[in-house]
Design an enzyme around this catalytic site. Structure first.
Site, mmCIF file in Angstrom:
data_model
loop_
_atom_site.group_PDB
_atom_site.id
_atom_site.type_symbol
_atom_site.label_atom_id
_atom_site.label_comp_id
_atom_site.label_asym_id
_atom_site.label_seq_id
_atom_site.Cartn_x
_atom_site.Cartn_y
_atom_site.Cartn_z
ATOM 1 N N ARG A 1 33.713 48.608 46.010
ATOM 2 C CA ARG A 1 34.015 49.943 45.478
ATOM 3 C C ARG A 1 33.491 51.025 46.431
ATOM 4 O O ARG A 1 34.111 52.061 46.601
ATOM 5 C CB ARG A 1 33.400 50.120 44.083
ATOM 6 N N ARG B 1 19.510 52.792 28.591
ATOM 7 C CA ARG B 1 19.127 51.962 29.736
ATOM 8 C C ARG B 1 17.634 51.673 29.757
ATOM 9 O O ARG B 1 17.164 50.984 30.667
ATOM 10 C CB ARG B 1 19.507 52.686 31.013
ATOM 11 N N ARG C 1 19.361 48.971 42.315
ATOM 12 C CA ARG C 1 19.911 49.241 40.978
ATOM 13 C C ARG C 1 19.844 47.981 40.112
ATOM 14 O O ARG C 1 19.540 48.053 38.917
ATOM 15 C CB ARG C 1 21.369 49.723 41.095
ATOM 16 N N ARG D 1 31.058 57.115 46.309
ATOM 17 C CA ARG D 1 29.801 57.188 45.549
ATOM 18 C C ARG D 1 28.649 56.801 46.460
ATOM 19 O O ARG D 1 28.633 55.700 47.024
ATOM 20 C CB ARG D 1 29.863 56.246 44.335
ATOM 21 N N LYS E 1 31.500 47.989 32.890
ATOM 22 C CA LYS E 1 31.384 48.849 31.697
ATOM 23 C C LYS E 1 32.394 49.996 31.753
ATOM 24 O O LYS E 1 33.115 50.242 30.793
ATOM 25 C CB LYS E 1 29.955 49.422 31.575
HETATM 26 P P1 B4P Z 1 32.457 49.481 36.764
HETATM 27 O O1 B4P Z 1 33.246 49.250 35.551
HETATM 28 O O2 B4P Z 1 32.614 50.836 37.386
HETATM 29 O O3 B4P Z 1 30.902 49.254 36.616
HETATM 30 P P2 B4P Z 1 29.775 49.882 35.695
HETATM 31 O O4 B4P Z 1 29.175 48.725 35.008
HETATM 32 O O5 B4P Z 1 30.316 50.993 34.834
HETATM 33 O O6 B4P Z 1 28.837 50.588 36.814
HETATM 34 P P3 B4P Z 1 27.437 51.331 37.018
HETATM 35 O O7 B4P Z 1 26.353 50.716 36.204
HETATM 36 O O8 B4P Z 1 27.276 51.333 38.502
HETATM 37 O O9 B4P Z 1 27.586 52.842 36.684
HETATM 38 P P4 B4P Z 1 26.861 54.016 35.928
HETATM 39 O O10 B4P Z 1 27.793 55.125 36.193
HETATM 40 O O11 B4P Z 1 26.568 53.663 34.519
HETATM 41 O O12 B4P Z 1 32.871 48.332 37.785
HETATM 42 C C1 B4P Z 1 32.360 48.233 39.107
HETATM 43 C C2 B4P Z 1 33.445 47.693 40.035
HETATM 44 O O13 B4P Z 1 33.862 46.370 39.635
HETATM 45 C C3 B4P Z 1 34.718 48.535 40.049
HETATM 46 O O14 B4P Z 1 35.126 48.720 41.379
HETATM 47 C C4 B4P Z 1 35.742 47.725 39.260
HETATM 48 O O15 B4P Z 1 37.060 47.932 39.713
HETATM 49 C C5 B4P Z 1 35.281 46.297 39.518
HETATM 50 N N1 B4P Z 1 35.581 45.385 38.402
HETATM 51 C C6 B4P Z 1 35.442 45.655 37.077
HETATM 52 N N2 B4P Z 1 35.825 44.580 36.322
HETATM 53 C C7 B4P Z 1 36.184 43.589 37.213
HETATM 54 C C8 B4P Z 1 36.648 42.223 37.076
HETATM 55 N N3 B4P Z 1 36.820 41.664 35.872
HETATM 56 N N4 B4P Z 1 36.884 41.510 38.196
HETATM 57 C C9 B4P Z 1 36.717 42.075 39.443
HETATM 58 N N5 B4P Z 1 36.294 43.361 39.640
HETATM 59 C C10 B4P Z 1 36.022 44.105 38.542
HETATM 60 O O16 B4P Z 1 25.439 54.301 36.636
HETATM 61 C C11 B4P Z 1 25.248 54.921 37.895
HETATM 62 C C12 B4P Z 1 23.817 55.473 38.044
HETATM 63 O O17 B4P Z 1 23.600 56.594 37.133
HETATM 64 C C13 B4P Z 1 22.650 54.537 37.715
HETATM 65 O O18 B4P Z 1 22.284 53.705 38.799
HETATM 66 C C14 B4P Z 1 21.506 55.556 37.347
HETATM 67 O O19 B4P Z 1 20.889 56.085 38.498
HETATM 68 C C15 B4P Z 1 22.251 56.672 36.651
HETATM 69 N N6 B4P Z 1 22.266 56.508 35.169
HETATM 70 C C16 B4P Z 1 23.384 56.325 34.403
HETATM 71 N N7 B4P Z 1 23.047 56.214 33.107
HETATM 72 C C17 B4P Z 1 21.697 56.317 33.043
HETATM 73 C C18 B4P Z 1 20.754 56.256 31.971
HETATM 74 N N8 B4P Z 1 21.130 56.040 30.703
HETATM 75 N N9 B4P Z 1 19.425 56.383 32.247
HETATM 76 C C19 B4P Z 1 19.012 56.599 33.518
HETATM 77 N N10 B4P Z 1 19.848 56.652 34.584
HETATM 78 C C20 B4P Z 1 21.187 56.523 34.355
#
Ligand code: B4P
Length: 197
Positions: A128, A89, A146, A134, A14
């Site tokens: 990562r 979420r 998670r 992180r 995302k």
């Molecule tokens: P990202 O792109 O960083 O993943 P994400 O889906 O954004 O991550 P996440 O769900 O952990 O984060 P959030 O900050 O929302 O990609 C991950 C990795 O994959 C990277 O290293 C990237 O380079 C790699 N990658 C991407 N695309 C690729 C591909 N095509 N091929 C290979 N590799 C690839 O959440 C973090 C925490 O915040 C949650 O656990 C929760 O505690 C809290 N939180 C956030 N929003 C919340 C909400 N609305 N309600 C309650 N808690 C919340």
């Protein structure tokens, strides 16, 4: 206004795809993960509270996250559209978001849901964790918590928007460029539809 949700489990890409979409379409990016990490790094009371949940791989309480989004929406009254990344979420967050947007006489146009297998998610997040600093990425048990939280509390959000035909699944495995192209195709087709209506 064109508002979209980029949806998917932790590590589905995302954050990665949001950056590219913002650069191309100039949406206002609202990532609750980024907003929470900024509160943590500034050591605010909200950040200190959120950190307790995030370090365990749990979701931060709804009222905290909804308040944060409500504030962020008000800060950008002239945005041409919002890209919600990692929000909503829970079903309660989805209902709250719909109400906040209704007050602005707008709504969610589409939810783009990235699908990725669980083993690939764990591999990406462990990798990562080796460099990101992180605390929620550097322990496989926390990563699996998670993913469990996602299945229990977050996946019902897709059912909520599916009732209105707003959900489109996009394969989140492949190169970043291939996935980006699939997302752009869908956004542009939805933009054309909303211009006609
Ligand atoms: P990202 O792109 O960083 O993943 P994400 O889906 O954004 O991550 P996440 O769900 O952990 O984060 P959030 O900050 O929302 O990609 C991950 C990795 O994959 C990277 O290293 C990237 O380079 C790699 N990658 C991407 N695309 C690729 C591909 N095509 N091929 C290979 N590799 C690839 O959440 C973090 C925490 O915040 C949650 O656990 C929760 O505690 C809290 N939180 C956030 N929003 C919340 C909400 N609305 N309600 C309650 N808690 C919340």
């Amino acid at each position: 206004m064109f508002n979209l949700i980029l949806f998917g489990p932790p590590g589905s890409g995302k954050g990665t795809q949001s950056e590219n979409l913002i650069a191309k379409y100039h949406f206002k990016h609202l990532s609750t993960g980024d907003l929470l990490r900024s509160e943590i790094s500034r050591k605010t009371p909200l950040g200190k509270e959120a950190k307790k949940f995030m370090d365990k791989g749990q979701l931060v309480p709804d009222e905290v996250v909804i308040g944060m989004i409500s504030f962020a929406l008000d800060e950008h009254p002239h945005a041409k559209g919002f890209l919600f990344d990692g929000f909503p979420r829970t079903s309660q967050q989805a209902e709250a978001l719909d109400k906040l947007l209704e007050l602005k006489d707008t709504a969610i146009e589409v939810m783009l849901a990235l699908t990725v297998t669980e083993e690939e998610l764990v591999t990406r997040l462990v990798k990562r964790g080796e460099t990101s600093g992180r605390t929620d990425d550097n322990n496989e048990h926390v990563i699996r918590t998670r993913i469990l939280e996602y299945h229990k509390k977050t996946s019902p959000v897709a059912e909520y928007y599916a009732r209105d035909g707003k959900v489109v699944n996009i394969k989140g495995e492949g190169t970043i460029e291939e996935i980006f192209q699939a997302l752009c195709d869908e956004i542009e087709s939805r933009m054309r539809k909303s211009e006609k209506s």
